[in-house]
Design a protein around this motif. Structure first.
Motif, PDB file in Angstrom:
ATOM      1  N   ARG A  67     -13.103 -36.375  35.878  1.00 13.41           N
ATOM      2  CA  ARG A  67     -13.940 -36.513  34.690  1.00 13.41           C
ATOM      3  C   ARG A  67     -15.038 -37.557  34.891  1.00 13.41           C
ATOM      4  O   ARG A  67     -16.170 -37.368  34.434  1.00 13.41           O
TER       5      ARG A  67
ATOM      6  N   GLU B 124     -27.663 -28.216  26.946  1.00 13.26           N
ATOM      7  CA  GLU B 124     -26.789 -27.903  25.818  1.00 13.26           C
ATOM      8  C   GLU B 124     -26.681 -26.388  25.620  1.00 13.26           C
ATOM      9  O   GLU B 124     -25.585 -25.853  25.395  1.00 13.26           O
TER      10      GLU B 124
ATOM     11  N   ARG C 251     -19.768 -22.061  28.436  1.00  9.98           N
ATOM     12  CA  ARG C 251     -18.539 -22.739  28.033  1.00  9.98           C
ATOM     13  C   ARG C 251     -17.700 -23.103  29.256  1.00  9.98           C
ATOM     14  O   ARG C 251     -16.641 -22.507  29.507  1.00  9.98           O
TER      15      ARG C 251
ATOM     16  N   LEU D 124     -15.789 -30.189  29.820  1.00  4.66           N
ATOM     17  CA  LEU D 124     -16.703 -29.905  28.719  1.00  4.66           C
ATOM     18  C   LEU D 124     -17.115 -31.183  27.994  1.00  4.66           C
ATOM     19  O   LEU D 124     -18.291 -31.383  27.696  1.00  4.66           O
ATOM     20  N   GLN D 125     -16.142 -32.063  27.710  1.00  3.70           N
ATOM     21  CA  GLN D 125     -16.463 -33.284  26.977  1.00  3.70           C
ATOM     22  C   GLN D 125     -17.336 -34.241  27.784  1.00  3.70           C
ATOM     23  O   GLN D 125     -18.311 -34.782  27.243  1.00  3.70           O
ATOM     24  N   PRO D 126     -17.062 -34.479  29.086  1.00  2.90           N
ATOM     25  CA  PRO D 126     -17.986 -35.322  29.862  1.00  2.90           C
ATOM     26  C   PRO D 126     -19.410 -34.779  29.890  1.00  2.90           C
ATOM     27  O   PRO D 126     -20.369 -35.555  29.865  1.00  2.90           O
TER      28      PRO D 126
ATOM     29  N   LYS E  74     -20.820 -32.961  27.489  1.00  7.07           N
ATOM     30  CA  LYS E  74     -21.388 -33.225  26.162  1.00  7.07           C
ATOM     31  C   LYS E  74     -21.751 -34.702  26.007  1.00  7.07           C
ATOM     32  O   LYS E  74     -22.774 -35.037  25.383  1.00  7.07           O
ATOM     33  N   ASP E  75     -20.940 -35.589  26.589  1.00  9.72           N
ATOM     34  CA  ASP E  75     -21.256 -37.019  26.541  1.00  9.72           C
ATOM     35  C   ASP E  75     -22.557 -37.307  27.285  1.00  9.72           C
ATOM     36  O   ASP E  75     -23.393 -38.105  26.831  1.00  9.72           O
TER      37      ASP E  75
ATOM     38  N   ARG F 197     -25.476 -36.226  25.212  1.00 10.21           N
ATOM     39  CA  ARG F 197     -25.751 -37.194  24.143  1.00 10.21           C
ATOM     40  C   ARG F 197     -26.523 -38.402  24.689  1.00 10.21           C
ATOM     41  O   ARG F 197     -27.495 -38.859  24.067  1.00 10.21           O
TER      42      ARG F 197
END
Length: 356
Positions: free
Chosen positions: A188, A210, A217, A222-224, A226-227, A230
């Protein structure tokens, strides 16, 4: 004696074989005897194909030109050609150029295929690869391909959506190349670093990243990702800024700075890397330092920003790569001294490196 080019194998020979005549070393099938006259359109198409494919062709293409399997084998055994992959041949005996290696990998996969991952990053110009590096190719999910030395085959369910339009050789687009490289990260932490840095290096806008994430997908990280999106949208625009955010600001519990805040300098709008808005005023942190200026104009702009900050009674602290990466704890304490003077009252946290 004048060297002539054989219209069938595109090799040169001594002697007057004529502009439209094939020479005897081609070993043609009985259906296409040596010496047959060929149309110039056919000759030009063959030469164009060889140029486009860097003199790398498939068995099917050779058979379509009139070669037999025995004739192909004879050329390889004589050392005039070389077999690159199963059913793929280079019409010369020397080493393959990088472009020829890529073409051979695509041909070995057959049908629709795209150069991808590190190879696509190399073609797009944001990754450097050695000439001996493996060639990465992506094909449709469920497609079966023969194994080929030096070729790594990937399969994608989103194959119809990931190609770069109008690019030759065919490759994945910049944004999908970034996603492929992120999804192949070992963990991660590395995925988050790659997503942020590669998006910057490839010139990928966070909104495009994005959209690509929503389309594909990715099952991993996925979360890293999205981070990282951001952070890009909030203005963390370099590896050094990301390192400062993680190892200096977050690791030590410093207040969260405002990224890329606009400031007017000599009537022109510029941007500060990090601005801390505090009860008793503001403080600015600039990253890169004078050692990283690329030209005199950039240095002048930074000097003028420093003057504007001093006139506005705003402390401006410059940090370079060494201060952030080698001495993050010391840097955090120095930032603490400034922000505390401006009204920050929370405690400074100790990170694992502080306790070493």
């Amino acid at each position: 004696m004048l060297r002539q080019t054989c219209v069938r194998c595109a090799e040169t020979s001594q002697g007057p074989i004529g502009p439209n005549i094939a020479h005897n070393s081609c070993r043609w099938s009985r259906a296409a005897p040596v010496g047959v006259e060929l149309g110039m359109d056919e000759f030009d198409n063959w030469r164009l194909l060889l140029a486009q494919q860097h003199r790398v062709v498939t068995r099917a293409q050779l058979l379509a030109r009139g070669f037999t399997d025995d004739g192909i084998r004879a050329q390889v055994e004589a050392g005039r050609w070389r077999r690159v992959h199963e059913g793929v041949y280079a019409l010369h005996s020397g080493p393959l150029t990088r472009a020829a290696q890529m073409t051979a990998a695509l041909l070995a996969c057959g049908g629709a295929a795209l150069l991808s991952h590190e190879t696509a990053g190399e073609l797009h110009g944001f990754l450097e690869q050695e000439a001996s590096a493996a060639i990465h190719v992506t094909v449709r999910y469920g497609c079966s391909t023969a194994r080929a030395d030096g070729v790594r085959v990937h399969r994608s369910r989103a194959f119809a959506h990931i190609a770069a339009r109008g690019e030759e050789p065919p490759r994945t687009s910049r944004v999908h190349t970034v996603l492929d490289l992120v999804n192949s990260a070992p963990d991660r932490h590395e995925a988050a670093r790659r997503a942020h840095q590669l998006a910057l290096d490839a010139g990928v806008h966070p909104l495009d990243l994005e959209r690509a994430v929503e389309l594909r997908r990715p099952p991993r990280f996925l979360q890293p990702i999205k981070d990282a999106i951001r952070l890009l949208r909030e203005g963390v625009l370099s590896a050094l800024e990301h390192q400062y955010l993680v190892d200096v600001e977050k690791a030590h519990g410093l207040p969260e700075g405002r990224r890329q805040g606009p400031v007017l300098v000599d009537g022109v709008q510029r941007y500060e890397d990090i601005t801390y808005d505090l009860p008793d005023g503001a403080a600015v942190v600039r990253l890169d330092g004078f050692g990283y200026h690329r030209d005199r104009l950039t240095a002048l702009i930074d000097r003028r920003r420093s003057v504007a900050a001093a006139v506005a009674a705003t402390p401006a602290i410059p940090f370079g790569w060494d201060e952030v990466t080698r001495f993050p704890c010391r840097t955090a304490r120095e930032v603490e001294a400034v922000v505390r003077w401006l009204g920050w009252a929370d405690p400074l946290l100790s990170c694992p490196r502080c306790r070493e």
